[in-house]
Design a protein around this motif. Sequence first.
Motif, short mmCIF file in Angstrom:
data_model
loop_
_atom_site.label_atom_id
_atom_site.label_comp_id
_atom_site.label_asym_id
_atom_site.label_seq_id
_atom_site.Cartn_x
_atom_site.Cartn_y
_atom_site.Cartn_z
N GLY A 39 0.93 -1.27 0.04
CA GLY A 39 0.09 -0.24 -0.02
C GLY A 39 0.68 1.31 -0.06
N ILE A 40 1.82 1.23 0.85
CA ILE A 40 2.54 2.43 1.11
C ILE A 40 3.17 2.88 -0.32
CG2 ILE A 40 4.46 3.70 2.10
CD1 ILE A 40 3.59 2.43 4.76
N PRO A 41 4.01 2.18 -1.03
CA PRO A 41 4.84 2.37 -2.26
C PRO A 41 3.94 2.83 -3.28
CG PRO A 41 5.03 -0.01 -1.72
CD PRO A 41 4.61 0.64 -0.36
N LEU A 42 2.70 1.95 -3.34
CA LEU A 42 1.84 2.10 -4.62
C LEU A 42 1.12 3.51 -4.17
CD1 LEU A 42 0.18 1.02 -6.87
CD2 LEU A 42 -1.33 0.02 -5.43
N ILE A 43 0.54 3.75 -3.18
CA ILE A 43 -0.09 5.25 -2.74
C ILE A 43 0.78 6.16 -3.18
CG2 ILE A 43 -1.35 6.53 -1.17
CD1 ILE A 43 -2.80 4.06 -2.48
N GLY A 44 1.96 6.09 -2.50
CA GLY A 44 3.03 7.12 -2.70
C GLY A 44 3.33 7.43 -4.24
N LEU A 45 3.40 6.51 -5.02
CA LEU A 45 3.71 6.61 -6.22
C LEU A 45 2.61 7.16 -7.26
CD1 LEU A 45 5.69 3.41 -7.09
CD2 LEU A 45 6.69 5.73 -7.64
N ALA A 46 1.56 6.68 -6.85
CA ALA A 46 0.20 7.29 -7.51
C ALA A 46 -0.43 8.55 -6.99
CB ALA A 46 -1.03 6.26 -7.26
N TYR A 47 -0.29 8.81 -5.74
CA TYR A 47 -0.90 9.92 -5.25
C TYR A 47 -0.06 10.86 -4.40
CZ TYR A 47 -4.95 7.07 -6.62
OH TYR A 47 -5.90 6.34 -7.08
N GLY A 48 1.33 10.59 -4.22
CA GLY A 48 2.10 11.35 -3.59
C GLY A 48 1.99 11.70 -2.08
N GLN A 49 2.53 12.52 -1.64
CA GLN A 49 2.55 13.00 0.02
C GLN A 49 1.12 13.16 0.33
OE1 GLN A 49 5.23 12.77 1.56
NE2 GLN A 49 5.01 13.77 3.52
N PRO A 50 0.22 13.76 -0.41
CA PRO A 50 -1.19 13.94 0.29
C PRO A 50 -1.87 12.54 0.33
CG PRO A 50 -0.90 15.36 -1.45
CD PRO A 50 0.41 14.71 -1.45
#
Length: 316
Positions: free
Chosen positions: A106-117
């Motif tokens: 979840g963390i790497p995927l969401i970070g790549l897709a949606y950034g810091q927010p």
Amino acid sequence: MNTPVFSALLPVVLLIAIGFIAGRAGWIRAEAIKDLSNLVFMVLTPALLFRTMSTVHVEQLNFKPVAMYFVAALMLFAGMLAWLGWSRRAAVLALAATFSNTVMIGIPLIGLAYGQPGLVTLFTLISVHALILLTLATIVLEMVAAREEQAAGIGGQRHMAMTVLSAIKGGIIHPVPLPIIAGLLFAQTGLVVPDVIDKPLHLLGSAFGPVALVLVGVTLTQVQVGPHLKSALGISLLKNLALPCLVAALGLALGMSGLPLAVMIVTASLPIGANVFLFAQRYEVAQDLVTASMAVSTVLGLATITLVMSLVGLLG
């Protein structure tokens, strides 16, 4: 394919594939998996979580989508219990259908897709994800186990209150929620992390995504699906598709939109988390099926997450 979806998922797929190849080739031995897992959870994860949340103020957090997420998860959990019957097996499989791999994938995927927010929204969920779902599972499993023992006339009286309190304590004093809470508390002081500390935290946090995803690939080489494929596929479809559909329907019905809803839907589509196996092992039920389901859910996730993220993109 939607370009942002492709650009977010391709690194995830490649890193998992690299880990799988490394495991198959024997470059990373089975004995080393536990050590790598400890590195991810005890060192890299806290660094990333604390650094991200150390600049976030409580008033910036939105708990409405998180509450909605858990309502959807509890609905599916209760539905699984009603469908499969009140048993330890049913409770463990219900947990499998609702507990996402929010950290390692979840963390790497969401970070790549949606950034810091997007990460801030995800971390708000992660801070109580295990606490709520694992405590719920503990309560149900202890109640079922006590009833089964009473029916069989074996064992003494279980002290469920102590077990539940232990589960709550374990859900807070843990390498995932604890640095989130610590980071939030630090942010409220108005202080800034000194560069001499921030730079190592940044480097450790940056290493989290690649190492965690490679570890997922290595772990897949140790799983044998075998005769459990059909049942594992059914559980995986519930986890990867039914739960995000339920989250999306509930969120839209409540008038939610934008980034918070998108992150909740994508998080619901993530593969089954490793904690489910620990419960299956502890209560000695459905261990092979849960292990197979985790593997199938992860592999299937390459297609289902792509589908979910593409559909989420259409929601605007």
